[in-house]
Design an enzyme around this catalytic site. Structure first.
Site, mmCIF file in Angstrom:
data_model
loop_
_atom_site.group_PDB
_atom_site.id
_atom_site.type_symbol
_atom_site.label_atom_id
_atom_site.label_comp_id
_atom_site.label_asym_id
_atom_site.label_seq_id
_atom_site.Cartn_x
_atom_site.Cartn_y
_atom_site.Cartn_z
ATOM 1 N N SER A 3 36.946 54.226 66.923
ATOM 2 C CA SER A 3 37.768 53.281 66.192
ATOM 3 C C SER A 3 36.800 52.407 65.418
ATOM 4 O O SER A 3 35.967 51.740 66.013
ATOM 5 C CB SER A 3 38.589 52.450 67.161
ATOM 6 O OG SER A 3 39.218 51.418 66.461
ATOM 7 N N ARG A 4 36.892 52.457 64.082
ATOM 8 C CA ARG A 4 35.853 51.793 63.302
ATOM 9 C C ARG A 4 36.096 50.305 63.109
ATOM 10 O O ARG A 4 35.186 49.587 62.774
ATOM 11 C CB ARG A 4 35.705 52.493 61.949
ATOM 12 C CG ARG A 4 35.010 53.838 62.071
ATOM 13 C CD ARG A 4 34.560 54.329 60.727
ATOM 14 N NE ARG A 4 35.584 55.148 60.102
ATOM 15 C CZ ARG A 4 35.648 56.476 60.212
ATOM 16 N NH1 ARG A 4 34.735 57.113 60.912
ATOM 17 N NH2 ARG A 4 36.593 57.151 59.622
ATOM 18 N N VAL A 5 37.304 49.842 63.264
ATOM 19 C CA VAL A 5 37.521 48.404 63.080
ATOM 20 C C VAL A 5 38.186 47.739 64.275
ATOM 21 O O VAL A 5 38.070 46.531 64.455
ATOM 22 C CB VAL A 5 38.374 48.103 61.818
ATOM 23 C CG1 VAL A 5 37.620 48.459 60.576
ATOM 24 C CG2 VAL A 5 39.695 48.810 61.882
#
Lengths: 502, 131
Positions: A364-366
């Site tokens: 999950s990048r953010v």
């Protein structure tokens, strides 16, 4: 009775007398070529891209191609009633769908017509199907979590409000189940959900709707359904229509969760339309703008800033892979567009690890920026322990020959994997997640047998609900584990362990 | 490169337009040969319609479709033709058709414009408005 009759007649009279007979001027064209839901039309010299067209019998179509003397359009609906030479009227409006609070709790088709037999939908407004995504100035970084209620996701790959998180995996790995759980968990979170079913079996749509109703989730959900038997043009419109309906709530400053189930079928539908319109095929016969198709759709997921009302759209697109091949065209495209992916594997699924989450490939990048502090505290350690466990998992067969610390790592990993398992339709509140993960990560459960973990967990949650009400409340409220609650939690765990082991 | 029916039509019309009477049959022969060579005889129908359209345009004519509900006098047709030519500033070729379903009034169609002044159309409008 006669009063109402008179009233109605009076109203009718008024309307009729107010009606002015005038000559209507319309822009028309003639169908010159027709087949497989696509029509070539001459005339219509002023047609716009994405303009709605009216075919005979109140069937609508959409302009997709503008050529030198022809217009290429797709027909939304039953194209078997239309024939060559028929008159086509332009409407002067781009394709729109009804939006509003009335849609909540309903099952509708991509054009907003009811499919559930619960009567007419009164639309407050119409939104165009294609809208430009919010610009940078209007946005805000993702800063609050969207609780899916699934331990593994909320802890390891958290999703924030306004994020786009891809759910990817082979058939039968529980992709839809994950999304449905997330929708069910929004019950008390004040989040509107839109579930867009694209090209699915009518029976599975019915099953999904029945499940949502069973868990009282339809009260905050719109289901946009386009089944496999409906035309490809409707499937192509469906996610965009669903997104427009979601944008209405976002514009009111509310949070929305939208699930696109699934975009691989959407891509296939768009490929069909494009090929029929004779657009040149590219890789895997998809048209050149297939990337833009998905990127402009997912770009509409956003977190708005305070001046814009602070609403958000969180998107959970779903992609089905063939034999685990995530390097096919559509999966790579959508992976690169989204802010992370939840990767489900059939091997894990058959081993009984459900949700069948591959913790190594999922990211999950953010979302981690939006995680609650309490969760962050346990999640960091959890991620590390699981990574170490994966490294050592290969040596599991020789467990007896290993040194103490390696054995301990493996034991911890086994227990964590067990804790992350979760039944379908059983989303869990954050405070419960934090409590059980805290216990597991800090080694309090290392002396409980792996096959008894499930019983322990269930019992522990019940015990917490009974004895630890205040603790749960404080964790939920402060979203943090304070020193005081930490000692309280430790006591709780050891108390329950005593009860469990006796 | 694929040549569109319209391009064939334009080329043919331009070739025939200024040609001498004796050359015309040779041009037509050559045109058909070209179509055969390019393997587009199957779309000859489309090309023919395009030729007709282009020819009329070149002669300054506009075909107008007229739908009426019942037979009408010659004078009526003449008047309509006159008025339309006046408005459009072009010569009008009238093609009329009768359709009882109209009930009354008339429908005119030229280029891609449809003027609906029929009783049926009015009733449909009223129906839509009342619903």
């Amino acid at each position: 009775m006669s009063d109402t009759k008179n009233h109605i007649i009076e109203a009718l009279k008024k309307q009729i007398s107010a009606f002015q007979a005038e000559v209507t001027v319309e822009k028309v064209g003639t169908i010159v070529e027709l087949g497989d839901g696509v029509a070539k039309i001459t005339g219509l010299s002023n047609a716009m891209a994405l303009e709605m067209l009216e075919f005979p019998n109140k069937i609508f179509g959409v302009v997709l191609n503008l050529e030198e003397d022809l217009v290429g359009a797709v027909i939304l609906g039953d194209y078997t009633e239309i024939k060559e030479g028929d008159l086509v009227k332009s409407t002067g409006r781009v394709l729109e769908v009804p939006v509003g609070d009335d849609l909540i709790g309903r099952v509708i088709d991509p054009l907003g017509r009811p499919k559930d037999g619960k009567g007419v939908i009164k639309a407050e407004k119409f939104y165009p199907v294609e809208r430009i995504a919010p610009r940078v100035i209007e946005r805000e970084p993702v800063n609050s979590p969207l609780q899916t209620g699934i331990k593994a996701i909320d802890a390891i790959i958290p999703v924030g409000r306004g994020q786009r998180e891809l759910i990817i995996g082979d058939r039968q790995t529980g992709k839809t189940a994950l999304a449905i759980d997330a929708i069910i968990n929004q019950k008390d979170e004040n989040v509107i959900c839109v579930y867009v079913a694209i090209g699915q079996k009518e029976s599975s749509i019915a099953k999904t709707v029945a499940k949502l109703e069973e868990f009282n989730a339809m009260a905050h959900t719109i289901v946009v359904a386009c089944s496999a038997s409906e035309s490809a043009s409707l499937a192509y419109i469906a996610p965009f229509a669903g997104c427009s309906m979601a944008e209405y709530f976002k514009d009111q400053g509310r949070d929305v969760l939208i699930v696109y189930d699934d975009l691989s079928k959407h891509a296939a539908a768009y490929r069909q339309i494009s090929l029929l319109l004779r657009r040149p095929p590219g890789r895997e016969a998809f048209p050149g703008d297939i990337f833009y198709l998905h990127s402009r759709l997912l770009e509409r997921a956003c977190k708005m800033n305070k001046e814009q009302g602070g609403g958000s759209i969180t998107a959970l697109p779903i992609i089905e892979t063939q034999a685990g091949d995530i390097s096919a065209y559509i999966p790579t495209n959508v992976i690169s567009i989204t802010d992370g992916q939840i990767y489900l594997e059939s091997d894990l699924f058959y081993q009984g690890i459900r949700p069948a989450l591959n913790v190594g490939l999922s990211v999950s990048r953010v979302g981690s920026a939006a995680q609650a502090k309490a969760m962050k505290k346990v999640a960091g350690k959890l991620r590390l322990d699981l990574a170490q466990f994966r490294e050592l998992a290969a040596f599991m067969q020789f467990a007896s020959d290993l040194d103490k610390s390696t054995q301990a790592q493996i034991n911890r990993g086994l227990r964590l994997t067990e804790i992350l398992k979760q039944q379908q339709y059983c989303p869990m509140a954050v405070e419960h997640q934090v409590a059980i993960l805290y216990a597991a990560v800090n080694g309090f459960l290392d002396d409980i047998e792996v096959n008894k973990m499930k019983d322990f967990e269930n019992g522990f949650h019940e015990y917490l609900d009974g004895q630890g009400k205040n603790l749960l409340k404080s964790v939920k409220k402060t979203k943090e584990i304070t020193e005081q609650s930490e000692t309280e939690l430790k006591d709780m765990i050891s108390d329950y362990k005593k009860i469990f082991q006796s | 490169m694929r040549i569109s029916p319209k391009k064939y039509a334009v080329a043919f019309c331009e070739a025939v337009w200024d040609a001498k009477e004796k050359d015309k049959s040779a041009i037509i022969d050559n045109f058909v040969k070209l179509l055969t060579k390019n393997n587009v005889l199957s779309s000859a129908g489309r090309i023919m319609t395009e030729i007709e359209k282009y020819w009329q345009e070149k002669e300054g004519q506009t075909p107008v479709n007229l739908v009426i509900s019942r037979p009408l006098s010659e004078k009526f047709f003449h008047d309509i033709k006159e008025q339309l030519s006046d408005k459009l500033k072009r010569e009008v070729v009238l093609e009329s058709k009768e359709d009882e379903k109209l009930l009354g009034g008339l429908i005119l169609r030229f280029d891609d414009i449809l003027l609906d002044g029929s009783v049926r159309g009015q009733l449909d409008n009223l129906h839509n408005k009342l619903l």
